[in-house]
Structures are given as C-alpha cells and as structure tokens.
Write a protein that holds these residues in place. Structure first.
Motif, short mmCIF file in Angstrom:
data_model
loop_
_atom_site.label_atom_id
_atom_site.label_comp_id
_atom_site.label_asym_id
_atom_site.label_seq_id
_atom_site.Cartn_x
_atom_site.Cartn_y
_atom_site.Cartn_z
N GLY A 17 -16.47 13.26 21.24
CA GLY A 17 -17.12 14.48 20.77
C GLY A 17 -18.45 14.71 21.46
O GLY A 17 -18.77 15.83 21.89
N GLU A 18 -19.25 13.65 21.59
CA GLU A 18 -20.55 13.78 22.26
C GLU A 18 -20.36 14.06 23.75
O GLU A 18 -21.15 14.80 24.35
CB GLU A 18 -21.38 12.52 22.05
N ALA A 19 -19.33 13.46 24.36
CA ALA A 19 -19.07 13.72 25.78
C ALA A 19 -18.76 15.20 26.00
O ALA A 19 -19.33 15.85 26.90
CB ALA A 19 -17.92 12.85 26.26
N VAL A 20 -17.86 15.75 25.19
CA VAL A 20 -17.50 17.16 25.33
C VAL A 20 -18.70 18.05 25.01
O VAL A 20 -18.93 19.07 25.70
CB VAL A 20 -16.29 17.50 24.44
N ASP A 21 -19.47 17.69 24.00
CA ASP A 21 -20.67 18.48 23.68
C ASP A 21 -21.63 18.51 24.86
O ASP A 21 -22.29 19.53 25.11
CB ASP A 21 -21.37 17.88 22.46
#
Length: 312
Positions: A17-21
C-alpha cells in the motif's frame, strides 16, 4: 513521453500500500500503473487489491507464482508507455523521483536507461546512502560480453528505461532462473542491447531492509552463487546471438571506455583487465592500454571506486 510503473508483488502486503501510494504521490504523475501479483497468499493478495483500487490508472493482474521476471513480462505485455519504471512492492519512491528521471530523458534524448541512487532504510530507523555524483555511464556492451556479465545499474526500484531497449531483451529463455533478482536481466540485458546509460546521484528511492528481503542481506551459498553467475553468462550469450554481435568486441574497448564520464578507478581497472586478458598481440595490448589511461587521466582519475560496476 508516456510513462508506466510496473509493480511486482508477492506476499508483501505489509508494504504494498505504501509503495503504490508513493507512486501516486509523484510530482509528475505516471500515465499507467500495472501491479502484478505473483501468487500471494490470500491475506497479502487482499492488501494488493486494496492498494490497486484507489486510482483508475492502476491495473492489477493476478497470476500463479511464476517469479519476478514473469511479473516484468506480464507488465510489459499489458502496457504501452515509452518509458518504463520498475518498483518492488516493498520499496518506496520519493515524490520527485519520476520528475527527475523523466527530466534526464528529456534533456538527454540519447539516453536509454537511467539508474538512480538509493537510500537504504532499516527497521531501526537508520538510513544509509552512498554519496555518488550524477554522470553519464556511456555504453557497456564490450565489458558485459567480455566478462559474461557486468553490473552497470542499480536495484529494480531505481531503474527506468525506454521500451525499445526492453523489446530487445524480452522474452528471456528460462524465466524460472530469475524468480528473484530479476533486475540482473534488466541491467545485464540493457548493456548487451547497447543501451546508453546515465546515473542520477540523488537518492530518490528508498530501498527497505526489513529482514524478509529475498536478496539483500541473504548469505549466498556457493551453489547459489555459481548458478546465478552461470545464468548471467547464459543470458549475455543468448542476447549476443539474438542481436548478431560478434564473439569478441575487444578491439573497440577503448572507444567504449571513452563514453564513460569521469570513470572511477574501479572502472578503469576493469577495462584494463579486459585488455590484459585478451588474446591480442602485445603491441596491441599496449596501444589499447595507453588509450584507456589517456581517457582516465583526462577525466580527472580521482581514484573513486564507486559501486555501480561491482559484480553481484
């Protein structure tokens, strides 16, 4: 130039999730975002689905576990952008990463491949970054072929290149050989494919060191190291034949070395070693060695060792 980010994911639900964000937070938005889930467990897959559901530019593809290289191929097949960025699902980009990299491609249309400096982030909060200058890495066909492999690049999440280069590399035979560490295919393959490379010294990529990394910090036993180097040599030989390159290009080694801006001592020694080991008359070796030394000295010859060309 249209851009795409290929995110490869397997059982990194804690991080995806943090990577995509971090991709969505770029100051220069990407045109396409392709997330490929490589057979994650249900809990991790659910988090990948959640991460991919927040923006219409994101497309999620789910497949049985086939390995990291397969994710690259799937992402390429399902995208059409000219500039291709890669991101491991446990890493992060700084907000200005895409803007800075695209700026290199726009300012230097001759460049095919950009590798970016990374900041290693540890679970205890410490960061580690090597202070490295931005510079033109030129070409690395000769060195890669003569050595059977030569690392001129960076980790997966810090790589971007033109689709035209990737189309010369893919498809790769025996993708199972690169279920992990598939960045070797990108780095070695782009060298043999004749990519003009550039290194961006800003540390715009956060490489997370979290204890579940599949390569970093993993002690490599002799059998695995042997197989990895063997596969690298198989790859370079396969591409040499596909691209109709001669068995040896040592006669133009001095011309390739001249394309490298401010070569490090390590790079100079590597090219000099190629000449010393070559099956050439002594007079020719002396002549080539002098040409290498002349360029090294003309560029400052500071003795910086660097890390870009260290074998993995």
């Amino acid at each position: 130039m249209r851009t795409v980010c290929l995110v490869n994911h397997r059982d990194y639900g804690k991080y995806v999730g943090e990577a995509v964000d971090s991709v969505l937070a770029q100051t220069r938005p990407l045109d396409e975002i392709v997330v490929v889930d490589d057979g994650s467990d249900p809990e991790h897959l659910a988090r990948a689905r959640s991460a991919a559901g927040g923006d219409p530019r994101i497309v999620l593809f789910e497949q049985p576990n086939r390995g990291q290289l397969s994710c690259f191929q799937v992402g390429l097949d399902r995208s059409s952008a000219e500039l291709v960025f890669f991101l491991d699902a446990d890493d992060l980009w700084e907000p200005g990463y895409v803007e800075s990299v695209v700026g290199v491609f726009e300012a230097r249309p001759e460049v095919d491949f950009v590798a970016t400096n990374v900041r290693r982030t540890f679970v205890d909060g410490d960061d580690q970054v090597d202070e490295l200058p931005s510079r033109d890495l030129g070409f690395s066909v000769v060195r890669c072929l003569e050595e059977g492999s030569s690392w001129v690049g960076a980790e997966t999440s810090a790589l971007a290149m033109r689709r035209s280069v990737l189309e010369r590399i893919f498809p790769v035979p025996d993708p199972d050989a690169y279920r992990i560490s598939a960045d070797q295919v990108l780095v070695y393959g782009s060298s043999v494919a004749g990519a003009h490379k550039y290194f961006l010294g800003e540390a715009l990529v956060r490489y997370r060191v979290h204890g579940r990394n599949l390569y970093y910090g993993v002690e490599e036993d002799p059998r695995r190291a042997y197989r990895r180097r063997l596969e690298a040599k198989r790859l370079t030989e396969h591409l040499r034949r596909r691209l109709s390159l001669p068995p040896s290009l040592i006669d133009i080694v001095h011309l390739e070395f001249r394309t490298i801006e401010r070569p490090t001592e390590q790079e100079y020694r590597a090219y000099r070693g190629l000449v010393r080991r070559a099956a050439l008359p002594l007079w020719r070796k002396v002549w080539l060695g002098r040409r290498l030394l002349a360029h090294y000295r003309s560029q400052g010859g500071t003795g910086r060792r660097g890390r870009l060309l260290s074998d993995r």
